[in-house]
Design a protein around this motif. Sequence first.
Motif, PDB file in Angstrom:
ATOM      1  N   VAL A  62       0.850  -1.197   0.000  1.00  0.00           N
ATOM      2  CA  VAL A  62       0.000   0.000   0.000  1.00  0.00           C
ATOM      3  C   VAL A  62       0.882   1.243   0.000  1.00  0.00           C
ATOM      4  CG1 VAL A  62      -2.019  -1.010   1.140  1.00  0.00           C
ATOM      5  CG2 VAL A  62      -0.137  -0.107   2.517  1.00  0.00           C
ATOM      6  N   SER A  63       0.315   2.321  -0.513  1.00  0.00           N
ATOM      7  CA  SER A  63       1.046   3.581  -0.532  1.00  0.00           C
ATOM      8  C   SER A  63       0.939   4.257   0.833  1.00  0.00           C
ATOM      9  CB  SER A  63       0.457   4.493  -1.605  1.00  0.00           C
ATOM     10  OG  SER A  63       1.048   5.763  -1.520  1.00  0.00           O
ATOM     11  N   THR A  64       2.028   4.889   1.267  1.00  0.00           N
ATOM     12  CA  THR A  64       1.965   5.682   2.503  1.00  0.00           C
ATOM     13  C   THR A  64       1.236   6.999   2.245  1.00  0.00           C
ATOM     14  OG1 THR A  64       4.027   6.804   1.982  1.00  0.00           O
ATOM     15  CG2 THR A  64       4.190   4.771   3.286  1.00  0.00           C
ATOM     16  N   LYS A 105       2.659   9.508   1.285  1.00  0.00           N
ATOM     17  CA  LYS A 105       3.616  10.592   1.576  1.00  0.00           C
ATOM     18  C   LYS A 105       4.711  10.624   0.503  1.00  0.00           C
ATOM     19  CE  LYS A 105       3.048  10.051   6.551  1.00  0.00           C
ATOM     20  NZ  LYS A 105       3.560   9.266   7.677  1.00  0.00           N
ATOM     21  N   PRO A 106       5.320  11.796   0.305  1.00  0.00           N
ATOM     22  CA  PRO A 106       6.417  11.862  -0.661  1.00  0.00           C
ATOM     23  C   PRO A 106       7.708  11.242  -0.115  1.00  0.00           C
ATOM     24  CG  PRO A 106       6.065  14.017   0.330  1.00  0.00           C
ATOM     25  CD  PRO A 106       5.011  13.117   0.888  1.00  0.00           C
ATOM     26  N   ALA A 107       8.644  10.975  -1.017  1.00  0.00           N
ATOM     27  CA  ALA A 107       9.978  10.509  -0.622  1.00  0.00           C
ATOM     28  C   ALA A 107      10.659  11.621   0.190  1.00  0.00           C
ATOM     29  CB  ALA A 107      10.796  10.173  -1.859  1.00  0.00           C
ATOM     30  N   VAL A 108      11.559  11.231   1.116  1.00  0.00           N
ATOM     31  CA  VAL A 108      12.192  12.221   1.988  1.00  0.00           C
ATOM     32  C   VAL A 108      13.709  12.291   1.820  1.00  0.00           C
ATOM     33  CG1 VAL A 108      10.374  12.136   3.729  1.00  0.00           C
ATOM     34  CG2 VAL A 108      12.341  10.584   3.914  1.00  0.00           C
TER      35      VAL A 108
END
Lengths: 102, 269
Positions: free
Chosen positions: A86-88, A90-93
Amino acid sequence: MQPPQPDSPSADPTAQALVDDSFVPVRAKLIEVAAFLDRVERHGVDDDFRCQALNKAAQVLLDGEPERARRILESLSDPTTEPDEVSTGKPAVGAWQDPASQ
Amino acid sequence: MRYIEPHGHMVSRTTNDYQAMVTAGCAAVCEPAFWAGFDRGSADGFRDYYRQLTEYEPARAAKFKLPHYCWLCLNPKEAEDLSLAADVLAMIPEFIDRPNVLGIGEIGLNRNTRNEMKVLEQHIEIAVKYDQLILVHTPHLEDKLKGTKLIVDLLKSHSEVKPERVIIDHVEEHTIQHVLDQGFWAGITLYPDSKSSPPRAVDMLEICGRERIWLNSACDWGISDPLAVPKTAIEMRQRGYDPEFIDQILFQNPVRFLSQCPNFSVPVT
Ligand SMILES: [Zn+2]
């Protein structure tokens, strides 16, 4: 002019210009890294996983081995190989955090 | 100097940027479909976007005699919603015959999820069915290495996909060799903070050779520079590369890849 081959560094006099032109800007970037690490420590956030990842990646600069840029990028990368279920959302950090440690 | 901007999101740029690019020697601009900075609410939002890419932007560029091409897809950042993706993908064939369309892109992965993989697979099937070139977006930052490997594996699992008709964009030092070794083209994106700087781009050319590589600015709504490609020519000149080398990387290489699409005409310079 031909580009230098990977295993035969350029003997062209323009090679010296690489140092002449870039040393001061690159020196400034290294000091930024140092100041960043000082700053996060002073403000008590140096245990953030990204700061720790940066510290670890910086070790690559000291080992005297080539392909530093590639190895620093790899050090900051997700080492897993399977797609996420599943997708969080949130963007990559910029640094990977083991989900088990979150 | 002449150059091609093979990856610019001109819908996000001002008309002044078109003027500056042409002044700097831009001979053609190519615009992949992407995430516009916010999630669209419906498939109709994409219909309007595809009209913008195939009607409005070519007309805006034509005021400067600049050929404008585009790529069509649902970008990976909006691919998590499978029902929206189905509606949008069903719309792509309506636009695929438009005269400035180069292929399917920029498809790929964003956070490397199973849903993104499913939508990537569907895009590849469209590209195969309609015999289209493919432009791939690779994920950001810590997700790039894993995502690039997943994308390469998926593309290689389709025997109908010819690697020389696929460009995998936003490569960096840890992904470029893998992409080239598998026979694909590689795009180096000149973008501040993430992706590559001009010196690192030229480093990669020195290490990986000059074949099957193009440079692009990916200029969009973020902090980015529509003149990043011609500015990288300055880095090449400072390292002593001659005009023929610069022309090969900035003009001839993109022409060689894009000429595989019958809609693309070699710009008159
Ligand atoms: Zn893009």
